[in-house]
Write an enzyme that holds these catalytic residues in place. Structure first.
Site, short mmCIF file in Angstrom:
data_model
loop_
_atom_site.label_atom_id
_atom_site.label_comp_id
_atom_site.label_asym_id
_atom_site.label_seq_id
_atom_site.Cartn_x
_atom_site.Cartn_y
_atom_site.Cartn_z
N GLU A 64 0.81 -1.22 0.00
CA GLU A 64 0.00 0.00 0.00
C GLU A 64 0.84 1.27 0.00
OE1 GLU A 64 -0.62 -2.65 1.81
OE2 GLU A 64 -2.73 -3.20 1.59
N HIS A 133 -11.23 -3.52 10.70
CA HIS A 133 -11.92 -3.47 9.40
C HIS A 133 -13.06 -2.47 9.40
CE1 HIS A 133 -9.62 -6.38 7.32
NE2 HIS A 133 -10.56 -6.81 6.51
#
Lengths: 355, 319
Positions: A64, A133
């Protein structure tokens, strides 16, 4: 010229925005983990690779931070990358490149460079998404000078704001709430832009100003009819753009109503809600009839088990309760305002997880 | 190698040396008020590599970037003015020594976070590939940058996408005061590790500008022929302290032998020895020209205005 409109979902509107941008401008590219998967990021990137080719639409290694730097470098050379993270939590791996580079290059080189990148971050909720999450990171990103932060709530806005973000010359954090993905709305075909930095008054009112963002705007929207039946005139503002923030819209409204309630999708401390209340206290204190209030998540990570989340996320009834307290008015709400759902941890029966 | 190439290499080496020495001499006047990482001793790496690039190729660098900026053809007046924090500086006084840019020379930027520009350089090369450009991007960094996670992510991405990028690692063995042996296993060579990751990699004496140039020239050609990313490790020596204008030989973190060896490996002396055809009169005239250029740059910087204070609040966003 008549503009055709169609009923599509939030997810389809995102897909439509990217397709529109890529068709207008060859310099737009789109990548991220899962972008070319069969599920295409919950439908939002389905068909892009087939239409625009694997040079412009591709999956990435689980890197990322590097791919964010890659987006910055490509952007310095005129490319407009759209980088997608299926959960906002993974964008925490990009903070070095986002904060040290993307947010700085225009300023520290005194305007010689610009960094037109868009980072799509999907915010999870429910079905046990849990501590890593389902984070809402708008306050963190909006703290950084040089970044823009967008949080759309409606299907119409998500397309127009995403198009504006892609063609904006600055780095944009674009936060999409997963629970909005199935929301259907009437969306024009083709290119239309919603200006960054402009809030939207969703419902005009005189008694109280409610400022919402993302899914919390929808929670408040569910209440408008009940409030109206109870003769409460609520001005509901959908923030849309966290940074730059539309201070004028909020201040003008508070000057009119004298009451402020802010709804934030994130936890309380150092939140965007805190910032909005500070802004109002600084700019129009004398107009306030009472202390402003905020509804946020608790200052805890989000737990996983449905047994632990039953009251973790404030919903419309909580908002109603606070409005009732603030206006010292009992609110009758016999009617069930939304279709019943099987459990509290899903937005509707369309959502069966797993994420 | 013909004499004109050697002469140019000599001139570039000396240009960096003279400018860096002048900065070092004047730093104590406290007019250059920013952290400054001088490149004395490491000139050949920048000069040899940049001589293999053209003006439309891109370069990025890190905290120690003066030599890359100069070798890539960056404007000298704007460099010195930037160190003085003047409005005529390459970054208008907002960047200082660690944040240099000259787009006209293809020097796309340098910044201070170790390895921070590595993925940015890879992104520039991705754009070059998307545009089917004939140009490449060169990324300069030090040995410590190969310890950052983003380095590995970037190497992998460049290899995966077969990008036109040249990674140049200037290995001076020291991350501030910390020797490479305390940071990486001694049996492992950086360029071999990168080779194992799928990028053809080379090493070279980074103090010998002719070797660097010959190797970089060869490598650059292959990248421009579409043969994908390459990695070059250049062994060199930083003469001064990590940050600041002084020698720090007395601190004892480098052995006396190592210090002596590094001075013997002076890139300028090595070139003079390898190229005796460079006449003293030619060298003197180059030196004279560069002294003048440097003096003029400092005068330019001293005479330039500071940016008005309101400039602190500009150029954050495009609109």
């Amino acid at each position: 010229m008549t503009i055709t409109k169609k009923q599509i979902t939030f997810s389809q509107a995102i897909n439509d925005a990217i397709q529109t941008a890529m068709a207008i401008d060859k310099s737009v590219i789109c990548y991220g983990l899962g972008v070319t998967d069969p599920n295409g990021i919950f439908g939002s990137t389905i068909g892009l690779e087939e239409k625009f080719g694997s040079q412009r639409v591709f999956d990435i290694p689980a890197s990322e931070n590097a791919v964010t730097g890659v987006a910055i470098g490509a952007a310095l050379d005129g490319v407009r990358p759209v980088v997608v993270h299926q959960r906002s939590d993974f964008s925490l791996l990009t903070l070095d490149q986002m904060i040290n580079n993307a947010a700085k290059w225009r300023y520290m080189f005194n305007g010689i460079h610009s960094v037109p990148i868009t980072n799509r971050l999907i915010v999870g909720r429910g079905w046990g998404q849990g501590p890593t999450h389902s984070q809402n990171l708008q306050a963190l990103f909006s703290h950084i000078p040089g970044l823009k932060v967008i949080m759309p709530s409606t299907t119409y806005d998500v397309k127009g704001l995403l198009l504006s973000s892609v063609f904006d010359d600055d780095p944009v954090i674009f936060l999409e709430h997963r629970w909005l993905y199935n929301q259907v709305g009437l969306v024009p075909e083709g290119d239309y832009r919603i200006p960054i930095g402009k809030a939207k008054i969703i419902n005009k009112g005189e008694d109280i100003t409610v400022v919402g963002m993302s899914y919390m705007t929808i929670e408040a929207l569910n209440l408008i009819a009940v409030l109206s039946e109870n003769k409460i005139s609520c001005e509901l503002i959908d923030l849309r753009s966290i940074k730059p923030i539309d201070s004028k819209c909020i201040i003008d409204s508070v000057k009119k109503t004298g009451n402020l309630l802010v709804l934030d999708t994130a936890c309380k401390f150092g939140s965007v809600a805190s910032e909005i209340i500070t802004l109002v206290v600084e700019e129009c204190f004398s107009y306030l009839k009472q202390s402003p209030r905020r509804i946020t998540l608790p200052d805890f990570p989000v737990p996983t088990s449905p047994a632990l989340t039953s009251n973790f996320y404030p919903q419309d009834l909580k908002i109603m309760e606070v409005i009732s307290e603030m206006l010292s008015k009992k609110i009758n709400h016999q009617k069930q305002e939304r279709p019943p759902i099987s459990m509290h941890d899903i937005p509707g029966d369309w959502f069966k997880g797993p994420f | 190698m013909n004499i004109s190439i050697a002469e140019n290499l000599y001139k570039q080496l000396l240009k960096i040396r003279i400018i860096e020495e002048e900065i070092s001499d004047r730093y104590s006047e406290e007019k250059m008020r920013c952290p400054t990482h001088l490149a004395i001793g490491q000139e050949a790496a920048a000069v040899g590599v940049c001589a293999s690039l053209n003006n439309n190729d891109y370069a990025v660098s890190g905290h120690r970037a003066h030599h890359h900026y100069i070798a890539k053809g960056g404007n000298i007046n704007k460099l010195i003015a930037e160190l003085y924090g003047k409005e005529t500086g390459c970054s208008g006084g907002k960047g200082g020594s660690m944040h240099l840019v000259d787009k006209n020379a293809g020097f796309m930027g340098s910044t201070a976070i170790v390895a921070g520009t590595i993925p940015v350089g890879v992104g520039l090369s991705l754009s070059q590939k998307l545009k089917s450009s004939k140009n490449i991007t060169c990324i300069f960094f030090g040995d410590a940058a190969t310890e950052e996670g983003v380095f590995y992510e970037s190497i992998n991405f460049a290899a995966l996408k077969d990008l036109p990028v040249l990674f140049v690692c200037e290995n001076n063995r020291f991350s501030c005061f910390t020797h490479l042996s305390q940071r990486q296993p001694e049996s492992r060579k950086i360029f071999q590790m990168v080779s194992a990751m799928g990028i053809e990699s080379f090493e070279c004496d980074g103090n010998d500008v002719i070797s660097v140039y010959n190797m970089a020239n060869q490598i650059t050609k292959t990248i421009k022929n579409g043969e994908g990313p390459k990695f070059l490790e250049l062994h060199t020596d930083r003469w001064l302290e990590h940050c600041g204008p002084n020698y720090d030989d007395d601190l004892g973190y480098r052995s006396k032998i190592e210090i002596k060896k590094s001075r013997e490996n002076d890139p300028i002396k090595i070139l003079e020895k390898k190229f005796p055809e460079l006449s003293s009169s030619k060298k003197n005239s180059i030196k004279k020209e560069l002294n003048l250029l440097t003096e003029q740059a400092f005068v330019f910087a001293e005479n330039s205005n500071f940016p008005p204070e309101k400039e602190a609040y500009t150029n954050l966003y495009s609109q």
